[in-house]
Design an enzyme around this catalytic site. Structure first.
Site, PDB file in Angstrom:
ATOM      1  CD  GLU A 192      -7.257   2.954   6.260  1.00  0.00           C
ATOM      2  OE1 GLU A 192      -8.030   2.550   5.369  1.00  0.00           O
ATOM      3  OE2 GLU A 192      -6.184   2.397   6.523  1.00  0.00           O
ATOM      4  NE  ARG A 197      -4.308   0.139   1.519  1.00  0.00           N
ATOM      5  CZ  ARG A 197      -5.330   0.655   0.828  1.00  0.00           C
ATOM      6  NH1 ARG A 197      -5.403   1.958   0.583  1.00  0.00           N
ATOM      7  NH2 ARG A 197      -6.301  -0.103   0.381  1.00  0.00           N
TER       8      ARG A 197
HETATM    9  N1  MTE Z   1     -12.066   6.406  14.282  1.00  0.00           N
HETATM   10  C1  MTE Z   1     -12.133   6.152  15.604  1.00  0.00           C
HETATM   11  N2  MTE Z   1     -12.836   6.983  16.385  1.00  0.00           N
HETATM   12  N3  MTE Z   1     -11.474   5.091  16.166  1.00  0.00           N
HETATM   13  C2  MTE Z   1     -10.713   4.221  15.398  1.00  0.00           C
HETATM   14  O1  MTE Z   1     -10.134   3.269  15.917  1.00  0.00           O
HETATM   15  N4  MTE Z   1      -9.888   3.668  13.129  1.00  0.00           N
HETATM   16  C3  MTE Z   1      -9.578   4.173  11.790  1.00  0.00           C
HETATM   17  C4  MTE Z   1     -10.788   4.901  11.195  1.00  0.00           C
HETATM   18  N5  MTE Z   1     -11.334   5.839  12.136  1.00  0.00           N
HETATM   19  C5  MTE Z   1     -10.627   4.476  13.987  1.00  0.00           C
HETATM   20  C6  MTE Z   1     -11.358   5.582  13.464  1.00  0.00           C
HETATM   21  C7  MTE Z   1      -9.153   3.139  10.868  1.00  0.00           C
HETATM   22  S1  MTE Z   1      -7.558   2.623  10.909  1.00  0.00           S
HETATM   23  C8  MTE Z   1     -10.014   2.590   9.949  1.00  0.00           C
HETATM   24  S2  MTE Z   1      -9.479   1.440   8.827  1.00  0.00           S
HETATM   25  C9  MTE Z   1     -11.423   2.966   9.895  1.00  0.00           C
HETATM   26  O2  MTE Z   1     -11.775   3.918  10.905  1.00  0.00           O
HETATM   27  C10 MTE Z   1     -12.274   1.711  10.075  1.00  0.00           C
HETATM   28  O3  MTE Z   1     -13.619   1.968  10.113  1.00  0.00           O
HETATM   29  P1  MTE Z   1     -14.535   2.202   8.816  1.00  0.00           P
HETATM   30  O4  MTE Z   1     -14.034   1.295   7.747  1.00  0.00           O
HETATM   31  O5  MTE Z   1     -15.880   1.834   9.295  1.00  0.00           O
HETATM   32  O6  MTE Z   1     -14.386   3.635   8.457  1.00  0.00           O
HETATM   33  C1  QUE Z   2      -5.637  -2.461   3.170  1.00  0.00           C
HETATM   34  C2  QUE Z   2      -5.843  -3.082   4.352  1.00  0.00           C
HETATM   35  C3  QUE Z   2      -5.588  -4.459   4.492  1.00  0.00           C
HETATM   36  C4  QUE Z   2      -5.105  -5.188   3.407  1.00  0.00           C
HETATM   37  C5  QUE Z   2      -4.905  -4.539   2.219  1.00  0.00           C
HETATM   38  C6  QUE Z   2      -5.169  -3.179   2.111  1.00  0.00           C
HETATM   39  C7  QUE Z   2      -5.800  -5.156   5.704  1.00  0.00           C
HETATM   40  C8  QUE Z   2      -5.553  -6.551   5.737  1.00  0.00           C
HETATM   41  C9  QUE Z   2      -5.068  -7.219   4.615  1.00  0.00           C
HETATM   42  C10 QUE Z   2      -4.847  -8.626   4.536  1.00  0.00           C
HETATM   43  C11 QUE Z   2      -4.153  -9.161   3.458  1.00  0.00           C
HETATM   44  C12 QUE Z   2      -3.972 -10.519   3.311  1.00  0.00           C
HETATM   45  C13 QUE Z   2      -4.502 -11.383   4.243  1.00  0.00           C
HETATM   46  C14 QUE Z   2      -5.205 -10.864   5.330  1.00  0.00           C
HETATM   47  C15 QUE Z   2      -5.371  -9.502   5.462  1.00  0.00           C
HETATM   48  O1  QUE Z   2      -4.854  -6.502   3.496  1.00  0.00           O
HETATM   49  O2  QUE Z   2      -6.208  -4.541   6.679  1.00  0.00           O
HETATM   50  O3  QUE Z   2      -5.711 -11.706   6.233  1.00  0.00           O
HETATM   51  O4  QUE Z   2      -4.354 -12.744   4.114  1.00  0.00           O
HETATM   52  O5  QUE Z   2      -5.801  -7.203   6.891  1.00  0.00           O
HETATM   53  O6  QUE Z   2      -4.999  -2.548   0.932  1.00  0.00           O
HETATM   54  O7  QUE Z   2      -6.286  -2.375   5.412  1.00  0.00           O
HETATM   55 MO1  MOS Z   3      -7.359   0.576   9.477  1.00  0.00          MO
HETATM   56  S1  MOS Z   3      -5.297   0.686   9.504  1.00  0.00           S
HETATM   57  O1  MOS Z   3      -7.276  -0.234   7.911  1.00  0.00           O
HETATM   58  O2  MOS Z   3      -7.555  -0.660  10.602  1.00  0.00           O
END
Ligand code: MTE
Ligand code: QUE
Ligand code: MOS
Length: 799
Positions: free
Chosen positions: A736, A333
């Protein structure tokens, strides 16, 4: 009685309710489902649950060596402490020892060797956490030290990797670099980041019948915890149930690394027959669990006098820690986002997964994307300084085009690019040009305090790049009183997912969200779920819930048409009422009628993301369903005597398509921005030369607080812009992408420092730009100025 009253409303009353202004469904700033409970303290987290009788508390003794062979473990002294039930080593795990999420490499307890300071070696269970900790520290563990690798550059030199390197390639970058009118090379270090979720890792396990377990776990990935608990116990997955109501924050840190405490609890529950709980104290959590990957970046860029890129080579070295975890996808990524918003020309992007003897780094908001973007934004700044241009001009010059120069280095076409318009809008609303001039004037007159300004874009790809993960399920029941039970495969971590999914169901049935009961994510309701990650929680689970709701609604419409002898077009749901041609009935009245006529009122739902495909061998395809866009303009003021700085103002324009919930989305944009700003400015991880994390608590690791916010923060969502793709009610993911808006603050700090060399040179300010690093940047610029000045001039300040 009240039910009776409802049933006996007159047709006129029902018709009036039906026709009233809509008050439910998507697009409204509905408050977070748990907001009152969050502020009153009534929201139940795992540590708030009533304890089971006989419950044991588990504590893991961590390695104090970065790399060593384990010569001897003696747990006998643990049992001398009253209240201790059991002390276990890797030998006591009944099933599989490894809990690596994708590939092996993460033993639940160290097996013969330790590979980082903080690795769990033994686990002790006792009647209190304090007793368990005391007993664990009484065990005798003898090591024979081995040479550790603690530095990412050393790991890169030695090709010490946890996984193979990988490459994205378009055209002939070497030839393009050689032919380009201008060329420059550079390197950059990007720091890691502690998740600092308010609730640390925690699980609680209750043994049930037939060798089963119910596991309460604060995890973004219930299905993976289910699978790993089953594997360490050596039982099939159908024996294990994971229940997850809410997390006190996850941010990616509970995607894989929640499994350790759950598995330790399960193993001890299995061995003792007693319920168990494991909550990591903050210091243990920070020491034991992985963080955002630090990166070391090397680049070589070819461009022309306009700053237009002709070719580029970027080498990204992620510091993965001791094991693979999710580093394969995370470094991928980073590579996918090393273009950010820019057409790179002929490009070679190489990603390495370096192995060091530190905790295994893991998912963190952006999942490697932010590190890739920081690299290219550093390059934009460096190119601009070499030409004496405003970095914003160079950025805009390199933006992906609408119909040409719109294919990425992994061959996905950038469709519906909004960044030209969004940048123009933000430049105008933030008054970029006027403030740029004001800042030049201010800096010319201010010898010590220097202001900086930067406007940076974000383009973030939405979808799991592991294509199979882009699926979700949901389960809806409607009970005979018309109340609705909603369950889906996503997890609530504060981001408002449950609220949004409830709004989607409310929209389909045209009922109040209050009618919908949100329930804990549970592996025996919706199976085989993907982690709530990659910002796709609402996209995937919202669509799955919509699918389940529409299945039931279709049955209701068919039934009503049959029952009342009208056409299906005559049946309309609105405002908690149902119109059947010119008759009206309350939603719950239709539900009762359907029940008595033997209509099923329960359904599962499923969704898979369309259109996406990716061939990793060829490094080509369409890994992302669409892109989310944003732009931020930040102004800072830097004290060039101390390196300290203050965020003065940030203007943000962010694209969420047709927002499912603008209140929640603005909260995500603000929170993401501040978390990103914290990463790049004040959050610094420091290890000693033995590989021990020294910043292992809030006293030494500084996250942004109220006083660190920009004095003036203006957040706007792009208005009236549906996602052109067929996402859930044409919304876009928001979790994100806003994190990377924080890059504007880091670039603004560099801009302020570059003013010392009249914007003709780029200071080296690695991330995080702590006051110390800013001061080094200041000294570089002053040295450059002195070298360039006539011999007679002292360190003259501009008049
Ligand atoms: N917002 C809050 N309040 N707490 C969290 O832990 N995690 C972030 C984002 N916003 C997070 C957050 C991350 S890493 C992700 S991937 C997304 O929320 C996951 O939730 P969504 O896919 O429902 O947006
Ligand atoms: C973004 C993500 C994830 C990702 C790829 C993205 C992620 C994740 C995995 C992943 C990949 C291979 C696996 C698995 C998980 O890929 O969160 O179990 O076998 O878990 O572009 O956030
Ligand atoms: Mo968020 S880093 O994809 O849990």
């Amino acid at each position: 009685m009240s039910n009776h009253n409802k049933m006996t409303k007159s047709q006129d009353e029902l018709a009036a309710l039906f026709r009233a202004e809509l008050t439910t469904g998507v697009g409204r700033p509905v408050k977070h489902e748990s907001a009152p409970k969050h502020v009153s303290g009534e929201a139940v987290y795992i540590d708030d649950r009533l304890e089971f009788p006989n419950q044991l508390h588990v504590y893991a003794r961590m390695s104090d060596r970065a790399h060593a062979r384990i010569v001897r473990i003696d747990t006998a002294p643990c049992y001398e402490i009253p209240g201790v039930a059991i002390a276990i080593t890797s030998q006591d795990v009944p099933g599989q020892l490894d809990i690596g999420p994708v590939v092996a490499g993460d033993p639940l307890l160290a097996d013969g060797k330790v590979e980082y300071v903080g690795q769990p070696v033994i686990a002790v269970a006792a009647d209190s956490l304090e007793t368990a900790r005391k007993a664990a520290m009484a065990a005798i563990i003898e090591y024979e030290d081995l040479e550790p690798v603690l530095d990412v550059e050393e790991a890169l030199r030695k090709r010490h990797f946890v996984l193979d390197s990988h490459q994205h390639k378009r055209g002939d970058s070497a030839a393009a670099l050689a032919a380009a009118p201008r060329r420059l090379q550079g390197t950059l270090h990007i720091g890691g980041q502690e998740h600092f979720y308010l609730e640390t890792q925690i699980s609680s396990v209750m043994p049930t019948e037939d060798g089963g377990m119910i596991v309460y776990c604060s995890t973004q990935n219930p299905t993976e915890v289910q699978k790993l608990v089953a594997e360490v116990l050596g039982v099939p997955m159908n024996k294990i149930v994971i229940d997850m109501r809410r997390m006190g924050g996850g941010f990616g840190g509970k995607e894989t690394q929640a499994a350790g405490p759950a598995c330790l609890c399960a193993v001890i529950a299995h061995l003792t027959g007693r319920p168990t709980k494991m909550r990591l104290p903050r210091m243990e959590d920070m020491t034991m669990t992985g963080k955002r990957h630090p990166f070391f970046v090397q680049y070589d860029v070819g461009y022309d006098d306009d700053g237009l890129l002709h070719g580029i080579e970027i080498e990204l070295a992620g510091n993965c820690g001791y094991s693979p975890d999710l580093s394969g996808s995370i470094v991928d990524r980073a590579m996918f986002h090393s273009d950010n918003a820019y057409y790179l020309g002929d490009a070679t992007v190489i990603g390495h997964r370096c192995k060091t003897n530190t905790a295994s780094n893991t998912a963190y908001r952006g999942f490697g994307g932010p590190q890739g973007m920081v690299a290219i934004e550093e390059i934009m700044d460096a190119v601009a300084r070499s030409l004496g241009k405003d970095p914003l001009d160079v950025r805009k010059r390199n933006y992906y085009g609408k119909d040409e120069r719109n294919v990425t280095h992994y061959y996905q076409t950038v469709e519906h690019n909004m960044l030209q318009e969004m940048t123009a809008e933000l430049e105008a609303s933030a008054e970029y040009a006027r403030r740029r001039e004001e800042i030049r004037t201010f800096n010319a007159r201010s010898p010590v305090l220097k202001k900086g300004l930067a406007l940076t874009p974000v383009k973030f790809g939405i979808s799991f790049t592991a294509t199979f993960l882009n699926q979700a399920g949901a389960l809806i029941h409607i009970y005979t009183d018309g109340s609705i039970h909603l369950n889906h495969g996503g997890t609530e971590m504060g981001q408002g997912l449950n609220t949004k999914v409830a709004q989607v169901v409310a929209e389909v049935f045209q009922v109040d969200v209050e009618r919908i009961q949100i329930t804990a994510t549970n592996t025996d309701k919706v199976p085989n779920t993907s982690p709530t990650a990659a910002s796709s929680g609402a996209d995937l689970n919202g669509k799955a819930a919509q699918n389940a709701a529409e299945t039931i609604k279709k049955r209701l419409v068919e039934f009503a048409a049959r029952h009342f002898k009208v056409t299906e077009e005559d049946v309309e749901f609105r405002n908690g009422q149902v119109r059947v041609r010119d008759q009206f009935l309350a939603f719950e009245a239709l539900i009762q009628l359907a029940y008595f006529n033997q209509v099923s009122l329960s359904s599962t739902g499923f969704y898979r993301t369309p259109k996406i495909f990716y061939d990793r061998e060829k490094a080509a395809g369409r890994p992302f369903y669409y892109y989310a866009y944003g732009a931020a303009c930040s102004e800072v003021i830097v004290d060039t005597l101390t390196g300290e700085y203050k965020m003065l103002r940030s203007d943000i324009l962010h694209d969420v398509g047709a927002s499912l919930n603008p209140a929640i989305d603005i909260g995500q944009v603000e929170g993401g921005f501040v978390q990103g700003m914290g990463w790049l400015t004040m959050e610094e991880l420091v290890w000693n030369d033995q590989g021990k994390l020294m910043t292992n608590g809030p006293a030494s690791y500084k996250i942004p607080a109220v006083a660190d916010m920009p004095l003036d923060l203006r957040v706007k969502l792009v208005e009236n812009r549906k996602n052109p793709e067929d996402t859930v009610f044409h919304s876009k993911a928001v979790g994100e992408p806003p994190f990377m808006l924080g890059i504007s603050v880091w670039c603004a700090i560099k801009d302020a420092v570059a003013s010392l060399a009249d914007y003709q040179a780029q200071p080296r300010i690695d991330a995080p730009a702590t006051p110390e690093r800013v001061l080094w940047g200041v000294q570089q610029m002053k040295a450059l100025q002195q070298a360039a000045a006539p011999a007679t001039a002292t360190e003259a300040e501009p008049a």
